[in-house]
Design a protein around this motif. Structure first.
Motif, PDB file in Angstrom:
ATOM      1  N   UNK A   1       0.831  -1.196   0.000  1.00  0.00           N
ATOM      2  CA  UNK A   1       0.000   0.000   0.000  1.00  0.00           C
ATOM      3  C   UNK A   1       0.871   1.252   0.000  1.00  0.00           C
ATOM      4  N   UNK A   2       1.921   1.239   0.810  1.00  0.00           N
ATOM      5  CA  UNK A   2       2.804   2.411   0.871  1.00  0.00           C
ATOM      6  C   UNK A   2       3.456   2.688  -0.481  1.00  0.00           C
ATOM      7  N   UNK A   3       3.844   1.628  -1.192  1.00  0.00           N
ATOM      8  CA  UNK A   3       4.438   1.805  -2.517  1.00  0.00           C
ATOM      9  C   UNK A   3       3.440   2.430  -3.473  1.00  0.00           C
ATOM     10  N   UNK A   4       2.200   1.957  -3.428  1.00  0.00           N
ATOM     11  CA  UNK A   4       1.160   2.528  -4.289  1.00  0.00           C
ATOM     12  C   UNK A   4       0.975   4.012  -4.009  1.00  0.00           C
ATOM     13  N   UNK A   5       0.920   4.364  -2.730  1.00  0.00           N
ATOM     14  CA  UNK A   5       0.668   5.754  -2.361  1.00  0.00           C
ATOM     15  C   UNK A   5       1.853   6.650  -2.686  1.00  0.00           C
ATOM     16  N   UNK A   6       3.064   6.161  -2.482  1.00  0.00           N
ATOM     17  CA  UNK A   6       4.222   7.020  -2.770  1.00  0.00           C
ATOM     18  C   UNK A   6       4.336   7.266  -4.270  1.00  0.00           C
ATOM     19  N   UNK A   7       3.974   6.279  -5.098  1.00  0.00           N
ATOM     20  CA  UNK A   7       3.963   6.500  -6.547  1.00  0.00           C
ATOM     21  C   UNK A   7       2.931   7.555  -6.932  1.00  0.00           C
ATOM     22  N   UNK A   8       1.725   7.446  -6.357  1.00  0.00           N
ATOM     23  CA  UNK A   8       0.678   8.407  -6.659  1.00  0.00           C
ATOM     24  C   UNK A   8       1.037   9.793  -6.138  1.00  0.00           C
ATOM     25  N   UNK A   9       1.685   9.839  -4.980  1.00  0.00           N
ATOM     26  CA  UNK A   9       2.103  11.121  -4.412  1.00  0.00           C
ATOM     27  C   UNK A   9       3.087  11.843  -5.324  1.00  0.00           C
ATOM     28  N   UNK A  10       4.055  11.096  -5.846  1.00  0.00           N
ATOM     29  CA  UNK A  10       5.050  11.699  -6.731  1.00  0.00           C
ATOM     30  C   UNK A  10       4.391  12.269  -7.989  1.00  0.00           C
TER      31      UNK A  10
END
Length: 404
Positions: free
Chosen positions: A358-367
Motif C-alpha cells: 500500500x505504501x508503494x502505491x501511495x508514494x507513486x501516486x504522491x510523486x
C-alpha cells in the motif's frame, strides 16, 4: 562461512533514513531523467543504502541489521493524515470505481498465479511453488508470505517456500517503486490528459508551489489531530480484534481519520472547516515526511542477498510478472478506470497493489500528483482496495489454487 552481524540502533537507523531521504531528494533534483519519470526520492535514497549493505555483505561478509521499529508508526501517521483529509462524499461518489478496481485487481491475481505456476512447472518445480512468486508474495506482501509459507512447507512439502516468497517480495517491491511514475507520465503525455492542478493535495504540495509557508500553529494543530486519530485508530483496531476481525492497523487509522474529519465538519460547519487551510497544509507536510521516511526505511531494510536461492527461477518469473503488470496496467486498468487523469494516477499505484505494498502505491501516486495536481478519488479507493478488500480476495484465490 557465517557472516558477522552488525546491528544498528533504532535512533541511528532513523537518523540515517533522514540523511538518505535528503540524498534521494538531491539526486532527483539534479537528474532530469528521474524527475521526468516521477521516480520517488525515498526510493532513490533507500535503494542506495540497500546496495551499500549488499556490497558489505558480499565483499566483507558483514550483515548490517537496522532497528526499524519506528517505521510502522510512520505509516500509521501517514494514513491517519489521509483519513483526516478525506471526504465521505467523494468516497460515495467513488463507489463504482472502487468496485471496478477491486475486480481488475482480483482478475490480475488469477493471472499472476497462473504465470507463477506455469514458470515453476517449466523449471521442473512443484507448480504450487509458483504461488510463492505469485500473489502470495507480490499482491500479499511480507505478511501474507510469512502466513502461508509454513503451510506450504508442512502440507505441500515445498521446503524453500519462505525463501522463495521473501526474495520475490523484495524484487516486487523494488519494481513497484520504479514502474509507477513512468507509467503515469507516459499515459498523461500520450493521451494529452489535463491534470487537475488542484493544489489541495492529500500528501505534500505541488512542485510549482514549493514556497507555500507553514507556521508553528499549522504543524502543531496537525500533529494534535494526527495523535487523536492514532488513538482512535488503535481503539477501533482493538474492538475489531475482539470481534474476531483482523485488519492492518493502518486501515483502522484511515477510518478513524475519516470519522474525526466528519465529526469536526458536523460541529464546525463546512465554511469554518475550509478556513482551516493552514492545519490542512500542516497535515500534508507531515504526511509527506512520514511516507518518505517509511519507504526509505523499508528499502534500507531490504536484504538483497536473499535473492541467491533459486535465483534463475525467481528472476525469470519476476521479469515476466513485472512485464505482465506493466501491460495490464497500461492497456486494461487505465481504460477501465476512465482513461482520464484520475485513471493515470490510479495506474501509477496499481503496481503497488499487485507487486509491492500500500505504501508503494501511495508514494507513486504522491510523486505524480505533486508534479501534476491532486487526484482525490484515487487517494481514497486505492488504499481501501490495496489495504483491505484485496487481502480478502487474495486469501480465497490462494486457497483455491493451493488446495489448502
Amino acid at each position: 562461512m557465517t557472516s558477522q552481524l552488525f546491528p544498528i540502533h533504532g535512533l541511528v537507523s532513523f537518523t540515517l533514513a533522514i540523511l538518505l531521504l535528503f540524498l534521494g531528494k538531491t539526486l532527483v533534483q539534479r537528474s532530469t531523467l528521474l524527475r521526468q519519470y516521477c521516480i520517488p526520492e525515498s526510493v532513490v535514497g533507500g535503494f542506495v543504502c540497500a546496495a551499500v549493505t549488499s556490497i558489505l555483505y558480499f565483499g566483507l561478509n558483514v550483515q548490517v541489521e537496522f532497528d526499524l521499529q519506528v517505521r510502522d508508526t510512520l505509516l500509521l501517521y501517514f494514513f491517519a493524515g489521509i483519513g483526516l483529509k478525506s471526504d465521505m462524499r467523494q468516497l460515495i461518489k467513488g463507489g463504482r470505481p472502487l468496485l471496478i478496481l477491486l475486480f481488475l485487481a482480483s482478475a490480475f491475481i488469477v493471472l499472476q498465479n497462473t504465470l507463477g505456476m506455469g514458470m515453476a512447472e517449466a523449471f521442473g518445480l512443484d507448480p504450487k511453488a509458483g504461488l510463492m512468486v505469485g500473489s502470495i508474495s507480490l499482491t500479499g506482501g511480507v505478511g501474507t508470505t510469512l502466513a502461508w509459507a509454513p503451510l506450504f512447507v508442512e502440507k505441500l512439502g515445498i521446503s524453500n517456500a519462505n525463501e522463495l516468497g521473501i526474495a520475490s517480495n523484495t524484487v516486487g517491491l523494488i519494481a513497484a517503486c520504479v514502474i509507477g511514475g513512468p507509467i503515469a507520465n507516459q499515459l498523461i503525455r500520450r493521451h494529452q490528459l489535463q491534470p487537475s492542478r488542484d493544489a489541495a493535495l492529500e500528501v505534500g504540495i505541488l512542485e510549482h508551489q514549493a514556497n507555500n509557508s507553514v507556521n508553528y500553529y499549522d504543524v502543531l494543530w496537525a500533529w494534535m489531530w494526527l495523535n487523536l486519530t492514532l488513538m482512535l485508530g488503535y481503539g477501533l483496531n482493538l474492538l475489531l480484534v475482539d470481534a474476531g476481525i483482523t485488519l492492518p492497523k493502518f486501515v483502522s487509522c484511515l477510518f478513524a481519520g475519516i470519522i474525526i474529519h466528519h465529526v469536526v465538519l458536523a460541529v464546525l460547519g463546512e465554511q469554518r472547516l475550509k478556513s482551516w487551510s493552514g492545519a490542512s497544509l500542516g497535515l500534508a507536510l507531515i504526511s509527506d515526511i512520514c511516507l518518505g521516511m517509511f519507504l526509505t526505511m523499508a528499502l534500507m531494510g531490504l536484504q538483497l542477498w536473499q535473492l541467491s536461492g533459486a535465483l534463475m527461477f525467481i528472476m525469470c518469473t519476476l521479469i515476466l510478472q513485472v512485464l505482465l503488470t506493466v501491460l495490464y496496467t497500461y492497456f486494461v486498468v487505465f481504460r477501465c478506470m476512465g482513461h482520464d487523469y484520475e485513471a493515470s494516477v490510479i495506474a501509477s499505484g496499481f503496481g503497488g497493489i499487485t507487486l509491492g505494498s500500500t505504501a508503494t502505491a501511495i508514494v507513486n501516486m504522491t510523486t505524480v500528483t505533486q508534479k501534476y495536481g491532486a487526484a482525490h478519488q484515487a487517494f481514497l479507493i486505492v488504499p481501501l482496495v490495496c489495504g483491505f478488500f484485496i487481502d480478502l480476495v487474495n486469501a480465497v484465490i490462494i486457497g483455491i489454487f493451493s488446495g489448502i
